[in-house]
Scaffold this active site. Structure first.
Site, PDB file in Angstrom:
ATOM      1  N   SER A 103       0.625  -1.283   0.237  1.00  0.00           N
ATOM      2  CA  SER A 103       0.052   0.063  -0.362  1.00  0.00           C
ATOM      3  C   SER A 103       0.620   1.674  -0.350  1.00  0.00           C
ATOM      4  CB  SER A 103      -0.836   0.224   1.190  1.00  0.00           C
ATOM      5  OG  SER A 103       0.017  -0.653   2.206  1.00  0.00           O
ATOM      6  N   GLU A 121       4.529   1.712  10.639  1.00  0.00           N
ATOM      7  CA  GLU A 121       4.671  -0.322  10.602  1.00  0.00           C
ATOM      8  C   GLU A 121       5.628  -0.424  12.162  1.00  0.00           C
ATOM      9  OE1 GLU A 121       4.552  -3.645  10.566  1.00  0.00           O
ATOM     10  OE2 GLU A 121       3.642  -2.640   9.072  1.00  0.00           O
ATOM     11  N   ASP A 146       3.012   1.753  16.581  1.00  0.00           N
ATOM     12  CA  ASP A 146       1.745   1.968  16.451  1.00  0.00           C
ATOM     13  C   ASP A 146       0.365   2.170  15.285  1.00  0.00           C
ATOM     14  OD1 ASP A 146      -1.944   2.511  17.093  1.00  0.00           O
ATOM     15  OD2 ASP A 146      -1.549  -0.395  18.567  1.00  0.00           O
ATOM     16  N   GLY A 147       0.410   2.367  14.848  1.00  0.00           N
ATOM     17  CA  GLY A 147      -0.172   2.743  13.504  1.00  0.00           C
ATOM     18  C   GLY A 147      -1.862   4.375  14.212  1.00  0.00           C
ATOM     19  N   ASP A 167      -5.582  -1.030   7.363  1.00  0.00           N
ATOM     20  CA  ASP A 167      -6.591  -2.695   7.538  1.00  0.00           C
ATOM     21  C   ASP A 167      -4.817  -3.605   8.332  1.00  0.00           C
ATOM     22  OD1 ASP A 167      -3.693  -1.418   6.310  1.00  0.00           O
ATOM     23  OD2 ASP A 167      -3.678  -3.153   4.187  1.00  0.00           O
TER      24      ASP A 167
END
EC number: 2.1.1.266
Length: 280
Positions: A103, A121, A146-147, A167
């Site tokens: 992505s 990531e 942590d996204g 996602d």
């Protein structure tokens, strides 16, 4: 979950669905010249080796993007032509795709001078590889964290518009509720943003917790696009879903047409449906 590596699943039917939605959203938003702040909360790698050990172990790309690529001459829509153009560089000498974009690379392909990409990531090795790739692109920033928390920390963006892709692997079952909660908080910070949330459809339908939480919450104008395999495997995903908050006008029809074009048994062998989970 730090054990998850998307390389085992890259280019599968769910990636086709997710990245078709992503590229369509980016390009439709770029009909206006104002800058877009793009965020990828679970970015993974920029590119995946479809001839590598991990991809070949599962063979998921063979039933996914490798089914679409041979039919490219039949996929005439503007939406599919944009996706196929993004895949062309990965074609190998045998006519199949040797690599598949993650992505972040899909985002980068369409970034204009005024647009930016912030990618998160958490996996150490994946994050390091992604950071090395991003070092050559001035409009891309990578954070190894942590996204979901990182997204909230960066909102609202300085640019006038926002596009977010979320996602996670959902191997941690609480991800469904955490994603829904993060969406509400992000939407409260930036209500005009376009948010894409991908989820797997698995036995027992755990994704229903995500959909129920979103439909019962304050977020408005949420499109739900789902695809289901006609012959579901005994284990693993039987389908793929994408929630789209504030989709561009006409996005629902165009994405539905794109998925219908690859749904037959000659291609992905699936059925697709699209409806409004939450109206405006």
């Amino acid at each position: 979950m730090l054990s998850y590596l998307h390389a085992f699943h890259a280019g599968n039917f769910a990636d086709v669905h997710k990245h078709a939605a992503l590229t369509l959203a980016v390009r439709m938003m770029q009909a206006k010249s104002s800058a877009i702040a793009c965020f990828d909360t679970h970015a993974g790698s920029a590119s995946y080796d479809l001839a590598g050990e991990r991809a070949l172990k599962t063979g998921e790309a063979a039933a996914g993007i490798q089914k679409v690529w041979p039919l490219r001459a039949e996929l005439h829509s503007d939406g599919w032509q944009a996706v196929l153009a993004g895949l062309a560089a990965g074609e190998g000498n045998d006519g199949q795709l040797a690599s598949y974009p993650g992505s972040p690379r899909w985002f980068l392909r369409y970034l204009r001078e005024q647009d930016t990409l912030t990618a998160f990531e958490l996996h150490p090795a994946e994050g390091e590889t992604l950071g090395q790739w991003a070092a050559g692109h001035s409009r891309v920033k990578v954070f190894q964290e942590d996204g979901l928390k990182g997204l909230l920390r960066h909102l609202p963006p300085r640019q006038p518009r926002l596009l977010v892709l979320t996602d996670p692997s959902y191997e941690i079952k609480s991800d469904y509720e955490e994603v829904a909660n993060t969406l509400v908080r992000a939407w409260q910070k930036c209500r005009h943003g376009v948010y894409l949330i991908w989820y797997p459809i698995l036995a027992g339908f755990p994704h229903k917790r995500l959909k129920d939480a979103v439909s019962e919450g304050p977020v408005r104008k949420v499109l739900c696009s789902e695809v289901a395999l006609n012959r579901a495997p005994q284990r693993g995903m039987s389908g793929s879903g994408v929630l789209v908050v504030n989709p561009p006008w006409g996005f629902d029809t165009r994405l539905a047409e794109m998925m219908d074009a690859v749904s037959g048994d000659r291609c992905l062998g699936l059925s697709s449906n699209s409806s409004w989970l939450v109206p405006e």
